[in-house]
Design a protein around this motif. Structure first.
Motif, PDB file in Angstrom:
ATOM      1  N   PRO A   1       0.843  -1.199   0.000  1.00  0.00           N
ATOM      2  CA  PRO A   1       0.000   0.000   0.000  1.00  0.00           C
ATOM      3  C   PRO A   1       0.881   1.253   0.000  1.00  0.00           C
ATOM      4  N   GLY A   2       0.493   2.254  -0.791  1.00  0.00           N
ATOM      5  CA  GLY A   2       1.267   3.483  -0.840  1.00  0.00           C
ATOM      6  C   GLY A   2       2.514   3.383  -1.694  1.00  0.00           C
ATOM      7  N   LEU A   3       2.544   2.456  -2.629  1.00  0.00           N
ATOM      8  CA  LEU A   3       3.748   2.247  -3.431  1.00  0.00           C
ATOM      9  C   LEU A   3       4.199   3.522  -4.133  1.00  0.00           C
ATOM     10  N   ASP A   4       3.276   4.222  -4.768  1.00  0.00           N
ATOM     11  CA  ASP A   4       3.635   5.405  -5.543  1.00  0.00           C
ATOM     12  C   ASP A   4       3.447   6.718  -4.787  1.00  0.00           C
ATOM     13  N   ARG A   5       2.536   6.725  -3.839  1.00  0.00           N
ATOM     14  CA  ARG A   5       2.274   7.964  -3.096  1.00  0.00           C
ATOM     15  C   ARG A   5       1.500   7.629  -1.836  1.00  0.00           C
ATOM     16  N   GLY A   6       1.483   8.580  -0.904  1.00  0.00           N
ATOM     17  CA  GLY A   6       0.711   8.399   0.316  1.00  0.00           C
ATOM     18  C   GLY A   6       1.494   7.671   1.396  1.00  0.00           C
ATOM     19  N   ALA A   7       0.800   7.394   2.494  1.00  0.00           N
ATOM     20  CA  ALA A   7       1.433   6.767   3.654  1.00  0.00           C
ATOM     21  C   ALA A   7       1.726   5.302   3.380  1.00  0.00           C
ATOM     22  N   LEU A   8       2.877   4.863   3.874  1.00  0.00           N
ATOM     23  CA  LEU A   8       3.271   3.458   3.783  1.00  0.00           C
ATOM     24  C   LEU A   8       2.953   2.749   5.092  1.00  0.00           C
ATOM     25  N   PRO A   9       2.707   1.434   5.059  1.00  0.00           N
ATOM     26  CA  PRO A   9       2.481   0.687   6.302  1.00  0.00           C
ATOM     27  C   PRO A   9       3.704   0.785   7.206  1.00  0.00           C
ATOM     28  N   ARG A  10       3.451   0.741   8.508  1.00  0.00           N
ATOM     29  CA  ARG A  10       4.554   0.873   9.458  1.00  0.00           C
ATOM     30  C   ARG A  10       4.907  -0.421  10.163  1.00  0.00           C
ATOM     31  N   THR A  11       4.159  -1.481   9.925  1.00  0.00           N
ATOM     32  CA  THR A  11       4.476  -2.775  10.530  1.00  0.00           C
ATOM     33  C   THR A  11       4.196  -3.896   9.537  1.00  0.00           C
ATOM     34  N   VAL A  12       4.856  -5.017   9.726  1.00  0.00           N
ATOM     35  CA  VAL A  12       4.580  -6.201   8.917  1.00  0.00           C
ATOM     36  C   VAL A  12       3.155  -6.684   9.166  1.00  0.00           C
ATOM     37  N   ALA A  13       2.687  -6.567  10.402  1.00  0.00           N
ATOM     38  CA  ALA A  13       1.320  -6.991  10.711  1.00  0.00           C
ATOM     39  C   ALA A  13       0.308  -6.224   9.869  1.00  0.00           C
TER      40      ALA A  13
ATOM     41  N   GLU B   1      15.176  -0.596  14.480  1.00  0.00           N
ATOM     42  CA  GLU B   1      15.331  -0.545  13.038  1.00  0.00           C
ATOM     43  C   GLU B   1      16.751  -0.148  12.641  1.00  0.00           C
ATOM     44  N   PRO B   2      17.246  -0.676  11.532  1.00  0.00           N
ATOM     45  CA  PRO B   2      18.581  -0.285  11.056  1.00  0.00           C
ATOM     46  C   PRO B   2      18.651   1.209  10.765  1.00  0.00           C
ATOM     47  N   ASP B   3      19.858   1.744  10.817  1.00  0.00           N
ATOM     48  CA  ASP B   3      20.084   3.158  10.566  1.00  0.00           C
ATOM     49  C   ASP B   3      19.668   3.531   9.141  1.00  0.00           C
ATOM     50  N   ALA B   4      19.144   4.749   8.982  1.00  0.00           N
ATOM     51  CA  ALA B   4      18.660   5.204   7.677  1.00  0.00           C
ATOM     52  C   ALA B   4      19.768   5.213   6.637  1.00  0.00           C
TER      53      ALA B   4
ATOM     54  N   ILE C   1      10.089  -0.931   4.121  1.00  0.00           N
ATOM     55  CA  ILE C   1       9.838  -2.374   4.130  1.00  0.00           C
ATOM     56  C   ILE C   1      10.947  -3.111   4.866  1.00  0.00           C
ATOM     57  N   VAL C   2      12.200  -2.796   4.538  1.00  0.00           N
ATOM     58  CA  VAL C   2      13.315  -3.504   5.168  1.00  0.00           C
ATOM     59  C   VAL C   2      13.390  -3.190   6.654  1.00  0.00           C
ATOM     60  N   ALA C   3      13.153  -1.941   7.027  1.00  0.00           N
ATOM     61  CA  ALA C   3      13.217  -1.557   8.437  1.00  0.00           C
ATOM     62  C   ALA C   3      12.139  -2.255   9.266  1.00  0.00           C
TER      63      ALA C   3
ATOM     64  N   ALA D   1      10.519  -5.039   8.496  1.00  0.00           N
ATOM     65  CA  ALA D   1      10.755  -6.488   8.504  1.00  0.00           C
ATOM     66  C   ALA D   1      11.874  -6.857   9.474  1.00  0.00           C
ATOM     67  N   ALA D   2      12.858  -5.963   9.647  1.00  0.00           N
ATOM     68  CA  ALA D   2      14.005  -6.263  10.500  1.00  0.00           C
ATOM     69  C   ALA D   2      13.620  -6.393  11.976  1.00  0.00           C
ATOM     70  N   VAL D   3      12.577  -5.708  12.394  1.00  0.00           N
ATOM     71  CA  VAL D   3      12.181  -5.741  13.817  1.00  0.00           C
ATOM     72  C   VAL D   3      10.931  -6.601  14.036  1.00  0.00           C
ATOM     73  N   TRP D   4      10.473  -7.270  13.012  1.00  0.00           N
ATOM     74  CA  TRP D   4       9.255  -8.077  13.096  1.00  0.00           C
ATOM     75  C   TRP D   4       9.473  -9.321  13.939  1.00  0.00           C
ATOM     76  N   ARG D   5       8.542  -9.584  14.857  1.00  0.00           N
ATOM     77  CA  ARG D   5       8.524 -10.834  15.633  1.00  0.00           C
ATOM     78  C   ARG D   5       7.449 -11.729  15.036  1.00  0.00           C
ATOM     79  N   PRO D   6       7.808 -12.695  14.201  1.00  0.00           N
ATOM     80  CA  PRO D   6       6.790 -13.496  13.523  1.00  0.00           C
ATOM     81  C   PRO D   6       6.010 -14.390  14.485  1.00  0.00           C
ATOM     82  N   GLU D   7       4.784 -14.727  14.061  1.00  0.00           N
ATOM     83  CA  GLU D   7       4.041 -15.799  14.718  1.00  0.00           C
ATOM     84  C   GLU D   7       4.378 -17.100  14.000  1.00  0.00           C
ATOM     85  N   ARG D   8       4.099 -18.202  14.658  1.00  0.00           N
ATOM     86  CA  ARG D   8       4.395 -19.500  14.055  1.00  0.00           C
ATOM     87  C   ARG D   8       3.300 -19.872  13.064  1.00  0.00           C
ATOM     88  N   TYR D   9       3.730 -20.316  11.907  1.00  0.00           N
ATOM     89  CA  TYR D   9       2.841 -20.825  10.871  1.00  0.00           C
ATOM     90  C   TYR D   9       2.589 -22.301  11.157  1.00  0.00           C
TER      91      TYR D   9
END
Length: 317
Positions: free
Chosen positions: A99-111, A173-176, A243-245, A247-255
């Motif tokens: 969401p927001g690929l070209d414009r607008g707000a991007l998601p802030r979490t993997v969830a 999150e990793p440094d910018a 996206i990378v930032a 994903a780097a701090v994401w705590r996944p649930e078990r599939y």
């Protein structure tokens, strides 16, 4: 030409030609505000519908459930174009964009992303079963989406991670500056070129705006910015960073199902053990030639398609 036809044709273009065409379309729409509201989406479709995140990469035939390819760090699924064209005939391929690929707000979490993607695939294919594929960080997002589909009681027939490292699970999150340097490297390696010269330390000494400008200048000097696509690529840099930032701090649930992990021959086998932490089912390893980037390009992509095609044809229901 309908929106669906346009997207399908875009998926078949080279990256340079695609960027050039998109830039020309944006210029035309900006010059004609009256056309802008009708050109982006098919008649009757709201831009807020989850299905608007899904674009056709390759049409298929009856008898095959669609395969959903989750975007990698670029936010766009177009990187899967060559792979889709090499798959066995008849398999419908759908790509998921951030969401927001070209414009607008991007998601802030993997969830947040995973919920949106689960909504999207359920709207496009209400009955399932669902087959999810993700390359690189797209595998992390595909895993998170599969977890949400299973929570809704939906059948996930295939979860294929293409050379996806185990979740980093960092504390912050990793440094910018590091992320922007990674973006430049990613653009170059995806194109089969060496990354432009420069160091993270040099970027870190600059403010945010200057960092972005320095990276863009380096990519232009390396011939990696197609004519007319500078603003688009600069937006992609911020998409990559987000996206990378996240994903780097994401705590996944078990599939609760099987993971098919397709590894490039240069990847460390320890990745298999890393993913066993995040599923109660088996992790099945498949090896393909090439490195992380080359596996997605000809000629190696043909072998990747054979491996993935075998998995898809074996799990059509």
């Amino acid at each position: 030409m309908t929106d669906t036809e346009l997207r399908a044709r875009l998926a078949m273009l080279s990256p340079d030609r695609r960027s050039e065409l998109l830039d020309r379309l944006r210029t035309r729409r900006a010059a004609d505000p009256g056309a802008r509201s009708t050109a982006r989406l098919p008649a009757g479709r709201s831009p807020d519908r989850p299905a608007d995140l899904v674009m056709p990469l390759l049409s298929g035939s009856g008898g095959h459930a669609p395969v959903f390819f989750v975007h990698e760090s670029s936010g766009s699924p177009l990187a899967y174009g060559a792979l889709c064209r090499e798959l066995p005939d008849g398999i419908p391929c759908q790509g998921i964009s951030v969401p927001g690929l070209d414009r607008g707000a991007l998601p802030r979490t993997v969830a947040e992303m995973a919920e949106a993607y689960a909504d999207a695939v359920c709207e496009v294919s209400p009955e399932g079963p669902y087959r999810l594929v993700g390359w690189s960080v797209g595998g992390v997002l595909a895993h998170a989406t599969a977890v949400r589909l299973r929570e809704r009681g939906r059948e996930v027939a295939l979860l294929a991670l293409l050379d996806t490292q185990g979740p980093a699970v960092l504390e912050e999150e990793p440094d910018a500056a590091l992320l922007r340097a990674m973006f430049a490297e990613n653009v170059a390696l995806t194109a089969g070129q060496q990354p432009p010269a420069g160091s993270v330390a040099e970027l870190a000494a600059l403010d945010e705006t200057a960092q972005a400008d320095r990276v863009m200048d380096a990519l232009k000097a390396a011939g990696l910015v197609p004519t007319g696509s500078a603003s688009l690529l600069k937006r992609r840099m911020e998409v990559f960073r987000t996206i990378v930032a996240t994903a780097a701090v994401w705590r996944p649930e078990r599939y609760d199902g099987q993971i098919d992990l397709v590894l490039a021959e240069t990847s460390d086998a320890s990745v298999v053990d890393a993913w066993r932490t995040w599923t109660s089912g088996p992790v099945v390893r498949h090896d393909v030639p090439g490195d992380h980037y080359a596996m997605m390009r000809p000629p190696q992509v043909a072998e990747l398609a054979r491996t993935l095609g075998t998995l898809l044809l074996g799990r059509t229901k």
